[in-house]
Design a protein around this motif. Sequence first.
Motif, PDB file in Angstrom:
ATOM      1  N   SER A 154       0.812  -1.208   0.000  1.00  0.00           N
ATOM      2  CA  SER A 154       0.000   0.000   0.000  1.00  0.00           C
ATOM      3  C   SER A 154       0.853   1.270   0.000  1.00  0.00           C
ATOM      4  O   SER A 154       0.317   2.363  -0.060  1.00  0.00           O
ATOM      5  CB  SER A 154      -0.922   0.018   1.219  1.00  0.00           C
ATOM      6  OG  SER A 154      -0.157  -0.019   2.406  1.00  0.00           O
ATOM      7  N   ARG A 155       2.188   1.104   0.065  1.00  0.00           N
ATOM      8  CA  ARG A 155       3.109   2.240   0.075  1.00  0.00           C
ATOM      9  C   ARG A 155       4.302   1.956  -0.827  1.00  0.00           C
ATOM     10  O   ARG A 155       4.663   0.808  -1.051  1.00  0.00           O
ATOM     11  CB  ARG A 155       3.644   2.488   1.486  1.00  0.00           C
ATOM     12  CG  ARG A 155       2.595   2.879   2.486  1.00  0.00           C
ATOM     13  CD  ARG A 155       3.199   3.022   3.877  1.00  0.00           C
ATOM     14  NE  ARG A 155       2.268   3.673   4.764  1.00  0.00           N
ATOM     15  CZ  ARG A 155       2.207   4.990   4.949  1.00  0.00           C
ATOM     16  NH1 ARG A 155       3.032   5.777   4.325  1.00  0.00           N
ATOM     17  NH2 ARG A 155       1.310   5.503   5.762  1.00  0.00           N
ATOM     18  N   CYS A 156       4.918   3.037  -1.279  1.00  0.00           N
ATOM     19  CA  CYS A 156       6.141   2.903  -2.072  1.00  0.00           C
ATOM     20  C   CYS A 156       7.251   2.384  -1.168  1.00  0.00           C
ATOM     21  O   CYS A 156       7.458   2.893  -0.057  1.00  0.00           O
ATOM     22  CB  CYS A 156       6.520   4.253  -2.672  1.00  0.00           C
ATOM     23  SG  CYS A 156       8.114   4.242  -3.533  1.00  0.00           S
ATOM     24  N   PHE A 157       7.978   1.389  -1.622  1.00  0.00           N
ATOM     25  CA  PHE A 157       9.057   0.807  -0.832  1.00  0.00           C
ATOM     26  C   PHE A 157      10.195   1.800  -0.625  1.00  0.00           C
ATOM     27  O   PHE A 157      10.811   1.837   0.432  1.00  0.00           O
ATOM     28  CB  PHE A 157       9.592  -0.454  -1.531  1.00  0.00           C
ATOM     29  CG  PHE A 157      10.762  -1.080  -0.838  1.00  0.00           C
ATOM     30  CD1 PHE A 157      10.592  -1.747   0.361  1.00  0.00           C
ATOM     31  CD2 PHE A 157      12.032  -0.997  -1.371  1.00  0.00           C
ATOM     32  CE1 PHE A 157      11.667  -2.324   1.013  1.00  0.00           C
ATOM     33  CE2 PHE A 157      13.114  -1.571  -0.725  1.00  0.00           C
ATOM     34  CZ  PHE A 157      12.938  -2.234   0.471  1.00  0.00           C
ATOM     35  N   ALA A 158      10.459   2.649  -1.614  1.00  0.00           N
ATOM     36  CA  ALA A 158      11.599   3.563  -1.543  1.00  0.00           C
ATOM     37  C   ALA A 158      11.322   4.804  -0.700  1.00  0.00           C
ATOM     38  O   ALA A 158      12.106   5.159   0.174  1.00  0.00           O
ATOM     39  CB  ALA A 158      12.021   3.977  -2.952  1.00  0.00           C
ATOM     40  N   CYS A 159      10.194   5.474  -0.930  1.00  0.00           N
ATOM     41  CA  CYS A 159       9.935   6.749  -0.242  1.00  0.00           C
ATOM     42  C   CYS A 159       8.823   6.662   0.799  1.00  0.00           C
ATOM     43  O   CYS A 159       8.544   7.637   1.489  1.00  0.00           O
ATOM     44  CB  CYS A 159       9.607   7.842  -1.259  1.00  0.00           C
ATOM     45  SG  CYS A 159       8.051   7.623  -2.137  1.00  0.00           S
ATOM     46  N   ASN A 160       8.173   5.519   0.896  1.00  0.00           N
ATOM     47  CA  ASN A 160       7.124   5.252   1.890  1.00  0.00           C
ATOM     48  C   ASN A 160       5.858   6.093   1.693  1.00  0.00           C
ATOM     49  O   ASN A 160       5.058   6.230   2.606  1.00  0.00           O
ATOM     50  CB  ASN A 160       7.671   5.419   3.316  1.00  0.00           C
ATOM     51  CG  ASN A 160       6.927   4.572   4.312  1.00  0.00           C
ATOM     52  OD1 ASN A 160       6.443   3.494   3.988  1.00  0.00           O
ATOM     53  ND2 ASN A 160       6.818   5.048   5.527  1.00  0.00           N
ATOM     54  N   THR A 161       5.668   6.650   0.519  1.00  0.00           N
ATOM     55  CA  THR A 161       4.465   7.418   0.223  1.00  0.00           C
ATOM     56  C   THR A 161       3.308   6.458  -0.020  1.00  0.00           C
ATOM     57  O   THR A 161       3.442   5.504  -0.790  1.00  0.00           O
ATOM     58  CB  THR A 161       4.672   8.282  -1.046  1.00  0.00           C
ATOM     59  OG1 THR A 161       5.774   9.144  -0.840  1.00  0.00           O
ATOM     60  CG2 THR A 161       3.434   9.095  -1.379  1.00  0.00           C
ATOM     61  N   PRO A 162       2.160   6.684   0.631  1.00  0.00           N
ATOM     62  CA  PRO A 162       1.017   5.782   0.405  1.00  0.00           C
ATOM     63  C   PRO A 162       0.452   5.960  -1.006  1.00  0.00           C
ATOM     64  O   PRO A 162       0.421   7.069  -1.541  1.00  0.00           O
ATOM     65  CB  PRO A 162      -0.004   6.200   1.459  1.00  0.00           C
ATOM     66  CG  PRO A 162       0.425   7.522   1.953  1.00  0.00           C
ATOM     67  CD  PRO A 162       1.869   7.703   1.634  1.00  0.00           C
ATOM     68  N   PHE A 163       0.039   4.853  -1.605  1.00  0.00           N
ATOM     69  CA  PHE A 163      -0.591   4.912  -2.924  1.00  0.00           C
ATOM     70  C   PHE A 163      -2.027   5.393  -2.781  1.00  0.00           C
ATOM     71  O   PHE A 163      -2.717   5.051  -1.820  1.00  0.00           O
ATOM     72  CB  PHE A 163      -0.581   3.535  -3.597  1.00  0.00           C
ATOM     73  CG  PHE A 163       0.795   3.043  -3.945  1.00  0.00           C
ATOM     74  CD1 PHE A 163       1.572   3.703  -4.883  1.00  0.00           C
ATOM     75  CD2 PHE A 163       1.311   1.914  -3.338  1.00  0.00           C
ATOM     76  CE1 PHE A 163       2.841   3.252  -5.209  1.00  0.00           C
ATOM     77  CE2 PHE A 163       2.578   1.445  -3.654  1.00  0.00           C
ATOM     78  CZ  PHE A 163       3.342   2.121  -4.595  1.00  0.00           C
TER      79      PHE A 163
END
Length: 85
Positions: free
Chosen positions: A40-49
């Motif tokens: 549910s989040r970007c692995f690199a920047c941790n931004t939620p989709f």
Amino acid sequence: MKSITKTVTTTYTPEWIKKEFLVYGPEFRKARERSRKKYSRCFACNTPFQDGDVMALGGFGKHGNKALCQTCATDIADDENEASQ
């Protein structure tokens, strides 16, 4: 008693990146609801989709596949292209 703190740094090097993997939305969340990894989040920047975002997928060898946002996928792919030249 004193405690010991250790920090471990892991470097993830992609073997491949598929920039247009799929669109994030209710169907994807339902399919992943019982999975251990929700993606549910970007692995690199941790931004939620957000619904409607196009997710990218990167293969990181023994670390497995990771979901990436388009910005991070482009940055990682560009870095890999520069390193190989």
